[in-house]
Enzyme design. Sequence first.
Site, PDB file in Angstrom:
ATOM      1  NE  ARG A   1      -4.100   1.767   0.792  1.00  0.00           N
ATOM      2  CZ  ARG A   1      -5.073   2.031  -0.056  1.00  0.00           C
ATOM      3  NH1 ARG A   1      -5.031   1.574  -1.295  1.00  0.00           N
ATOM      4  NH2 ARG A   1      -6.127   2.722   0.331  1.00  0.00           N
TER       5      ARG A   1
ATOM      6  CB  THR B   1      -8.930  -1.065  -7.870  1.00  0.00           C
ATOM      7  OG1 THR B   1      -8.898   0.157  -7.158  1.00  0.00           O
ATOM      8  CG2 THR B   1      -8.237  -2.143  -7.090  1.00  0.00           C
TER       9      THR B   1
ATOM     10  CB  THR C   1      -5.735   0.427  -6.480  1.00  0.00           C
ATOM     11  OG1 THR C   1      -6.638   1.447  -6.889  1.00  0.00           O
ATOM     12  CG2 THR C   1      -5.110   0.807  -5.156  1.00  0.00           C
TER      13      THR C   1
ATOM     14  N   GLY D   1     -13.377  -1.584  -7.374  1.00  0.00           N
ATOM     15  CA  GLY D   1     -14.689  -1.002  -7.083  1.00  0.00           C
ATOM     16  C   GLY D   1     -14.727  -0.171  -5.814  1.00  0.00           C
TER      17      GLY D   1
HETATM   18  O1  DON Z   1      -7.840   0.927  -1.745  1.00  0.00           O
HETATM   19  C1  DON Z   1      -9.004   1.180  -2.010  1.00  0.00           C
HETATM   20  O2  DON Z   1      -9.939   0.752  -1.376  1.00  0.00           O
HETATM   21  C2  DON Z   1      -9.323   2.047  -3.223  1.00  0.00           C
HETATM   22  N1  DON Z   1      -8.215   2.887  -3.532  1.00  0.00           N
HETATM   23  C3  DON Z   1      -9.707   1.171  -4.346  1.00  0.00           C
HETATM   24  C4  DON Z   1     -10.119   1.923  -5.579  1.00  0.00           C
HETATM   25  C5  DON Z   1     -10.840   1.096  -6.552  1.00  0.00           C
HETATM   26  O3  DON Z   1     -11.166  -0.032  -6.321  1.00  0.00           O
HETATM   27  C6  DON Z   1     -11.230   1.743  -7.820  1.00  0.00           C
HETATM   28  N2  DON Z   1     -11.828   0.818  -8.716  1.00  0.00           N
HETATM   29  N3  DON Z   1     -12.739   0.921  -9.418  1.00  0.00           N
END
Ligand code: DON
Length: 566
Positions: free
Chosen positions: A104, A376, A394, A468
């Site tokens: 992360r 993501t 992501t 998502g």
């Molecule tokens: O880490 C997370 O929860 C978000 N940054 C994820 C973003 C995401 O899934 C975008 N996708 N459509």
Amino acid sequence: MYSKKRLLLVLFCCISVLTEAQINPRQYRIQKKIVCQQGAVVSAHALASETGLLMLKKGGNAFDAAIATQLALAVVYPGAGNIGGGGFLVGHMANGKNIVIDYRETAPAKAHKDMYLDSAGKPISKLSQDGHLSAGVPGTVAGLFATLKYARLPFKTLIAPAIELAAKGFAVTDSQAASLNRTRQSFLALNRKAVAFVRNSDWKKGDILVQPELAATLRRISRQGVKGFYAGETARLIVEEMNAGQGIISYEDLARYKAKERVAMEFLYKGYRIITLPLPSSGGILLKQMFGMISGKDMGAFGFHSALAIQYMVEAERRAYADRAQYLGDADFVKVPVKKLTSNDYLQQRMNDFIPGKAGSSQLSKAGTIAESEETTHISIIDKDGNAISVTTTLNGSYGSKTVVSGAGFLLNNEMDDFSIKEGFPNLYGVTGSAANAIAPHKRMLSSMTPTIVLKNNRPYLIVGSPGGSTIPTSVFQTLLNIIDFNLTPEEAVNQPKFHHQWLPDQVEVEPDFPEGVKKQLTDMGYRVNKRDPIGRVELILVREVFGRFITAIGDKRGDDSAAGY
Ligand code: DON
């Protein structure tokens, strides 16, 4: 005379060359479903899945495939695949060991709690969502090298296809062309120099996207390893980009970035062992909470998409997300009562006020009381030895910050928006947070990513995950229930319409093809039901071990997602 062994080897090499030649970046096919016996890779792009498969065929294991697929996605799926973002990998090794690698992004040293507030204390989402200041310190390259420890092939082999795809280009799909065209204005506004994603005329299906600067960066990583990104020329280009755009990522931030191995979150549901993420993703905790709140209910008997089954799931989602907003953050920085939040007693008691047939309320169901103080992308992989990988990475929003590091050719994430930029203020995905997820230097922002592996009789049975944003945990929850409780086929489990509740706003969001009749039943119960864009893009692998081993890999219908296997 050739010996039998030698002949077999020659035959094998011919087949390998043949299959390698089959990856044609200018002409390729999206495969939504594949059934095979040895190994499979399913990801958001056909060329990336094929790249992963190539590594399996070259003698690599699931970890090799995971590295090569992610690197390929960084080229062929720039909206989310990345080297300028971060991710989480969940692995189950054939020897029974579970692995979590957390890469992360982190907040830069100069970040602080109020950095996205104006002088009146009002949040400025634009700053946390677009451009230089929205970027966290990227984790992906460190994550790939942390994964390499479990892989078999040399890194140079794993990165070679990505370099080739970047240098020589690949044909964009119809939906990629549309997405690049939609983002054109943002690319122009948020970059000071020309970027590969913008051309004079509109993109159309089959146009070739060539990324020479990205190819050069990948070559530096190939030659110098992790330092090829976090030091030297690439670091210089990142810091130069920051200085040009009021960003704050420094050489020191890059040099101190480390991927972390963590202990997986594990729990049992109806005899299945579910292996998923610990903090700093909320995904695993949410999943355990939601399963815990419905455990003991015969969901299968209620029926798939029955109003009662949906009501149980929605109310579990509501309560889990309320806890997320209140308690969850990077546990290396704040104390999070994970044990209590996921204990059986607590979860059962959370559902005490559930009334069948009557909508709950987010006003009444706030976070539980604890006595202690788009974009993501997901990859699922199985190899012939039974190593399983579930990895979600992501940039946060589609194309992340939309700022490309000039000269280095890759997009920076806008992950800082996953922090709670102000207590109670909704982020890009509408979720709120508290002090637990406030910004602090070097802290990791709370994620919802939920790469998950389910074991049956201690062997990989399901490998699943999704993009998502805040809908990720509910997408994974529903996909698993669809198989375990509702007996849907893998294809149906992925493609049937989904729904989502995240405590606030107090509404059930449903996909466009969600059945009207069920929507009406929910409305009659008192729920506010709103149609929205498609929810999630699940990549699923199911391994059936009856009279042999059969792998079914499914790419979600909601995108260009594509499966490859042998
Ligand atoms: O880490 C997370 O929860 C978000 N940054 C994820 C973003 C995401 O899934 C975008 N996708 N459509």
